[in-house]
Write an enzyme that holds these catalytic residues in place. Structure first.
Site, PDB file in Angstrom:
ATOM      1  N   GLU A 262       0.828  -1.218   0.000  1.00 28.51           N
ATOM      2  CA  GLU A 262       0.000   0.000   0.000  1.00 28.51           C
ATOM      3  C   GLU A 262       0.855   1.259   0.000  1.00 28.51           C
ATOM      4  O   GLU A 262       0.480   2.280  -0.563  1.00 28.51           O
ATOM      5  CB  GLU A 262      -0.942   0.017   1.206  1.00 28.51           C
ATOM      6  CG  GLU A 262      -2.105  -0.950   1.116  1.00 28.51           C
ATOM      7  CD  GLU A 262      -1.771  -2.335   1.647  1.00 28.51           C
ATOM      8  OE1 GLU A 262      -0.585  -2.610   1.927  1.00 28.51           O
ATOM      9  OE2 GLU A 262      -2.699  -3.156   1.782  1.00 28.51           O
TER      10      GLU A 262
ATOM     11  N   PHE B  63     -11.795  -7.818  13.876  1.00 30.23           N
ATOM     12  CA  PHE B  63     -10.698  -8.242  13.004  1.00 30.23           C
ATOM     13  C   PHE B  63     -10.372  -7.126  12.009  1.00 30.23           C
ATOM     14  O   PHE B  63     -11.257  -6.586  11.362  1.00 30.23           O
ATOM     15  CB  PHE B  63     -11.097  -9.521  12.251  1.00 30.23           C
ATOM     16  CG  PHE B  63     -10.055  -9.957  11.270  1.00 30.23           C
ATOM     17  CD1 PHE B  63      -8.792 -10.327  11.698  1.00 30.23           C
ATOM     18  CD2 PHE B  63     -10.324  -9.974   9.906  1.00 30.23           C
ATOM     19  CE1 PHE B  63      -7.817 -10.708  10.784  1.00 30.23           C
ATOM     20  CE2 PHE B  63      -9.355 -10.357   8.993  1.00 30.23           C
ATOM     21  CZ  PHE B  63      -8.095 -10.726   9.433  1.00 30.23           C
ATOM     22  N   GLN B  64      -9.103  -6.784  11.922  1.00 35.56           N
ATOM     23  CA  GLN B  64      -8.602  -5.728  11.037  1.00 35.56           C
ATOM     24  C   GLN B  64      -9.278  -4.379  11.278  1.00 35.56           C
ATOM     25  O   GLN B  64      -9.519  -3.622  10.348  1.00 35.56           O
ATOM     26  CB  GLN B  64      -8.723  -6.155   9.570  1.00 35.56           C
ATOM     27  CG  GLN B  64      -7.818  -7.352   9.279  1.00 35.56           C
ATOM     28  CD  GLN B  64      -7.597  -7.600   7.808  1.00 35.56           C
ATOM     29  OE1 GLN B  64      -8.474  -7.353   6.991  1.00 35.56           O
ATOM     30  NE2 GLN B  64      -6.418  -8.098   7.467  1.00 35.56           N
TER      31      GLN B  64
ATOM     32  N   LYS C 114     -17.780  -1.252   5.946  1.00 35.37           N
ATOM     33  CA  LYS C 114     -18.255  -2.249   4.998  1.00 35.37           C
ATOM     34  C   LYS C 114     -19.775  -2.200   4.799  1.00 35.37           C
ATOM     35  O   LYS C 114     -20.261  -2.297   3.674  1.00 35.37           O
ATOM     36  CB  LYS C 114     -17.846  -3.634   5.504  1.00 35.37           C
ATOM     37  CG  LYS C 114     -18.206  -4.729   4.531  1.00 35.37           C
ATOM     38  CD  LYS C 114     -17.647  -6.073   4.949  1.00 35.37           C
ATOM     39  CE  LYS C 114     -17.986  -7.081   3.856  1.00 35.37           C
ATOM     40  NZ  LYS C 114     -17.409  -8.389   4.118  1.00 35.37           N
TER      41      LYS C 114
ATOM     42  N   MET D   3      23.940   9.750   3.136  1.00 33.12           N
ATOM     43  CA  MET D   3      23.779  11.018   3.837  1.00 33.12           C
ATOM     44  C   MET D   3      24.048  10.851   5.333  1.00 33.12           C
ATOM     45  O   MET D   3      24.575  11.762   5.979  1.00 33.12           O
ATOM     46  CB  MET D   3      22.375  11.582   3.597  1.00 33.12           C
ATOM     47  CG  MET D   3      22.197  12.991   4.109  1.00 33.12           C
ATOM     48  SD  MET D   3      23.413  14.130   3.434  1.00 33.12           S
ATOM     49  CE  MET D   3      22.523  14.786   2.026  1.00 33.12           C
TER      50      MET D   3
HETATM   51  C1  TPP Z   1      12.089   6.073   5.895  1.00 38.66           C
HETATM   52  C2  TPP Z   1      13.325   6.784   6.293  1.00 38.66           C
HETATM   53  N1  TPP Z   1      14.160   6.234   7.208  1.00 38.66           N
HETATM   54  C3  TPP Z   1      15.299   6.869   7.560  1.00 38.66           C
HETATM   55  C4  TPP Z   1      15.621   8.078   7.012  1.00 38.66           C
HETATM   56  C5  TPP Z   1      16.904   8.801   7.443  1.00 38.66           C
HETATM   57  N2  TPP Z   1      17.818   8.895   6.292  1.00 38.66           N
HETATM   58  C6  TPP Z   1      17.942  10.008   5.558  1.00 38.66           C
HETATM   59  S1  TPP Z   1      18.998   9.841   4.283  1.00 38.66           S
HETATM   60  C7  TPP Z   1      19.343   8.256   4.712  1.00 38.66           C
HETATM   61  C8  TPP Z   1      20.289   7.449   3.886  1.00 38.66           C
HETATM   62  C9  TPP Z   1      19.761   7.101   2.561  1.00 38.66           C
HETATM   63  O1  TPP Z   1      20.617   6.157   1.962  1.00 38.66           O
HETATM   64  P1  TPP Z   1      20.559   5.890   0.421  1.00 38.66           P
HETATM   65  O2  TPP Z   1      19.178   5.649  -0.019  1.00 38.66           O
HETATM   66  O3  TPP Z   1      21.555   4.838   0.065  1.00 38.66           O
HETATM   67  O4  TPP Z   1      20.955   7.293  -0.190  1.00 38.66           O
HETATM   68  P2  TPP Z   1      22.386   8.021  -0.263  1.00 38.66           P
HETATM   69  O5  TPP Z   1      22.378   9.058   0.798  1.00 38.66           O
HETATM   70  O6  TPP Z   1      23.448   6.995  -0.064  1.00 38.66           O
HETATM   71  O7  TPP Z   1      22.388   8.610  -1.621  1.00 38.66           O
HETATM   72  C10 TPP Z   1      18.640   7.887   5.853  1.00 38.66           C
HETATM   73  C11 TPP Z   1      18.739   6.585   6.517  1.00 38.66           C
HETATM   74  C12 TPP Z   1      14.718   8.615   6.082  1.00 38.66           C
HETATM   75  N3  TPP Z   1      14.924   9.816   5.509  1.00 38.66           N
HETATM   76  N4  TPP Z   1      13.603   7.947   5.726  1.00 38.66           N
END
Ligand code: TPP
Ligand code: MG
Lengths: 565, 174
Positions: free
Chosen positions: A49, A111-112, A161, A476
């Protein structure tokens, strides 16, 4: 003649010009699904979803229309939550239908059963629990009206529902009774004139734009206004594309990873006209040092966005497009020659800053630089592609190195920063724009969060491209650990990952792994020939490349740090 | 600064939760909140007492106005108004102390609404100051329980509280 709730719903969707739904069925939705089976509305079945709602969101952002998705009661509904929050923070018009247990069971931990209206209350523009089939048609009309007018946003409609099974004669309604809802479109003429007076006397003015310009379709008016008065334009991340790049008045985008000239321009300006932007912390940096010399005027349709973070001198509540048209009408009543020379010097200064430190990186012919990949994507698509992004370094490099000219071209989760957003959003964008090339510029971490949608893309022959800038890191996060935590890379390393080419193959799409810089462009060009299935690129990039410039959290915009030149 | 905000809302499913959620979610404080139907059964009025500097109060008012089910919002503390709270106080009262207590209640124009051998219940209305005053005076006798309604407020003059405009406020100030 009376019809069931399910029939009424499907007919209402058609009346509201819905031609595409992203939905995932479940027990309480079966009446509706039985009706959808015969309908000519295209229904896309995502594989999660969350993928469905991000796709609806990508469709909405890329077309300007309302995105529609369905999820069943309980887990189906809770799987939508991240997507609702993502849309809420970026003001995306969605109508989200969730199934609910029958009204006589509500409250009994059936349920659900999940109180999805309660769970999502702080992240929707508005929500409804339809308790009586008589209210169904008017509720749908209100939901669409709310989603797309004023400041757009997600509206949730929870459908028990038994309500869906019950019959009513109230088949379709355009009758909207929202006594307390009446967004202001026209700006107050006095305020607008005051603003123009201030602008007339400004020696170093700048126009700061945000996502609101896109939602209000104000880009033409903006361009006319800016060109007429020859004003520099700085954007927020969400505003990218609302003003064309390149253009002689385009300075860049401001904020944490924005360009030096933009941050410098805001810091030195004596007047800022903000249009459809909410001064988020990522855009402003430390507030007490934000644009310290500037008087500020702000145009926004949402009064709560005005004076929230940054105090402004002239608030103008109104729709960007309507107010810009008002402005264009008043322009001739002012004397624009008064500070003309100062303003020309100011533009020269900005141009100097832009030349001093443009976005840049050190090219290598041995290892692929992630920025290089983005540049090549820009080249091979002639700057015409729709670009979605994941979150992290990939997102920032996409924003820095692709030049966007159209308001619906750059699609990114800016407010919530949702990893896993970009790929399903790309599917939605491609379904809404079948003739456009659509690229998701992705991170290896983010892509894994919604990669199950490869299956969806294959099934519906959606020819999106996913360019993974694979640094085998949560890049990042690693960058922050590098800069602020002594290079202690705590749980940010993604050494263990799937073979992306085999993965693509397993799903029935095409995969390319690219290691050499010289192969980047040929492989990209080759891929453009593939139209009817997704293409997954695994670009093995320089693992420890950082995004610069950077305004560290809590620093002021003029306290940027730079990589080595 | 303490502010009393009147919020006219559509009497729809979940409105109270939306308003309470707005305050908790955005970290605003609620000192008291009272809700009741108006002369029109489709519309309710909420009286919210909150605290905050001007900037916060302005945001609270804007955020309240933004909710789809709110019709009108007015900071009542900006206009000439009357505030009331209702308190029911259960006070320890023996045969020996009862006469003193009754005379205090009379001074404050309270009403005794229940009486036992060892206690009595006082009904009293007034603004916060008055209620605090009587509570202070009764404290030494032993207060068993205090139940208060929360503040309600109404504007003076011909107009409904939420119909006051910025103009009205300006002319009142002059
Ligand atoms: C759902 C979610 N979990 C955690 C984060 C925190 N976060 C921000 S950037 C990042 C790293 C992303 O890694 P990647 O997709 O490999 O991108 P890169 O920075 O290496 O280009 C994280 C964990 C987030 N923004 N969203
Ligand atoms: Mg990565």
């Amino acid at each position: 003649m009376s019809k069931t709730g399910a029939e009424i719903l499907v007919e209402c969707l058609k009346k509201h010009n819905v031609d595409l739904i992203f939905g995932y069925p479940g027990g309480v939705l079966l009446h509706i699904y039985d009706r959808l089976f015969d309908s000519d509305i295209l229904h896309v079945l995502p594989r999660h979803e969350q993928g469905g709602i991000h796709a609806a969101d990508g469709y909405a952002r890329s077309t300007g229309k309302v995105g529609v998705c369905f999820g069943t009661s309980g887990p189906g509904a809770t799987n939508l939550v991240t997507g609702i929050a993502t849309a809420y923070l970026d003001s995306v018009p969605l109508v989200v239908f969730t199934g609910q247990v029958s009204t006589n069971l509500i409250g009994g931990d059936a349920f659900q059963e999940a109180d999805i209206v309660g769970i999502t209350r702080p992240i929707v523009k508005h929500s409804y629990l339809v308790k009586d089939v008589e209210d169904l048609a008017p509720t749908i009309a209100e939901a669409f009206h709310l989603a797309k007018t004023g400041r757009p946003g997600p509206v949730l409609v929870d459908l028990p529902k038994d309500v869906i099974a019950a019959k009513s004669k109230n088949l379709c309604s355009t009758d909207i009774k929202l006594v307390g809802y009446n967004p202001t479109y026209e700006g107050h003429p006095m305020q607008i004139k005051k603003m123009l007076k201030m602008l007339e006397n400004a020696k170093a003015p700048v126009v700061l734009i945000g996502g609101g310009v896109k939602w209000s379709n104000a880009h033409e008016e903006l361009k006319k206004f800016v060109e007429t008065l020859n004003l520099p334009v700085v954007s927020s991340l969400m505003g990218i594309g609302a003003f064309p790049n390149p253009h002689k008045n385009w300075v860049g985008w401001a904020g944490m990873h924005g360009n030096y000239a933009s941050n410098k321009t805001l810091t030195e300006a004596d007047f800022i006209l903000a249009i459809g932007t909410r001064f988020s912390d990522r855009t402003t940096g430390r507030l007490d040092a934000y644009a310290p010399k500037a008087k500020k005027a702000q145009i926004d349709i949402d009064p709560t966005s005005i004076d929230k973070n940054v105090k402004v001198d002239i608030p103008i509540v109104g729709d960007c497009k309507t107010v810009l048209n008002q402005i264009l009408n008043y322009i001739k009543d002012f004397n624009w020659d008064k500070c003309k020379n100062d303003r020309e010097d100011w533009l020269k200064k900005i141009e100097y800053w832009n030349n001093e430190r443009p976005f840049s990186y050190k090219f290598s012919d041995k290892i692929i630089k992630p920025q290089f990949v983005v540049e090549k994507i820009y080249e091979v698509t002639n700057g015409d592609a729709i670009i979605t992004t994941e979150v992290g370094q990939n997102q920032m490099w996409a924003a820095q190195f692709y030049k966007f000219k159209d308001p619906r071209q750059f699609i990114t989760s800016g407010g919530l920063g949702t990893m896993g957003y970009g790929f399903p959003a790309a599917i939605g964008a491609k379904l809404g724009n079948p003739n456009k090339e659509v690229f998701d510029i992705a991170g290896d971490g983010s892509f894994l969060m919604n990669m199950q949608e490869l299956c969806t893309a294959v099934q519906y022959r959606v020819g999106v491209k996913v360019a993974i800038l694979n640094n085998k890191f949560l890049g990042m996060i690693r960058q922050w650990q590098h800069l602020f935590y002594n290079k202690r890379y705590s749980y940010s390393c993604l050494e263990c990952q799937p073979d992306f080419v085999k993965l693509a193959d397993a799903y029935g799409c095409v995969g390319f792994q690219v290691v050499n810089p010289s192969d980047v462009e040929p492989v990209l060009r080759e891929s453009l020939k593939i139209k009817d299935k997704p293409v997954l690129f695994d670009f093995l990039v320089d693992r420890e490349e950082n995004v610069y410039p950077m305004v560290p959290a809590g620093a002021a915009l003029n306290e940027m740090i730079y990589g080595e030149k | 600064m303490r502010h009393i905000i009147s919020v006219l809302v559509e009497n729809k499913f979940g409105v109270l939760a939306r308003i309470a959620g707005l305050f908790s979610g955005r970290g605003y404080n609620i000192e008291s909140l009272s809700v009741n139907a108006t002369e029109n059964e489709d519309i309710s009025i909420m009286t919210i007492v909150t605290r905050g500097d001007d900037h916060i109060i302005e945001q609270i008012i804007k955020q309240l106005r933004k909710l789809v089910n709110t019709i009108k919002v007015r900071d009542v503390t900006q206009v000439d108004h009357i505030e009331r709270e209702l308190a029911l106080l259960k006070v320890h009262a023996t045969q020996r102390t009862r006469p003193d207590i009754l005379s205090i209640i009379e001074t404050f124009r309270g009403k005794v609404v229940d009486i036992t051998k060892e206690s009595l219940v006082v009904e009293i209305t007034g603004d916060q100051n008055k209620l605090n005053a009587i509570i202070n005076v009764l404290e030494p006798y032993g207060i068993i329980e205090i139940i208060k309604s929360g503040t309600i407020a109404i504007a003076r003059g011909n107009k409904s509280t939420t119909d006051f405009t910025k103009q009205d406020i300006k002319s009142q100030e002059e």
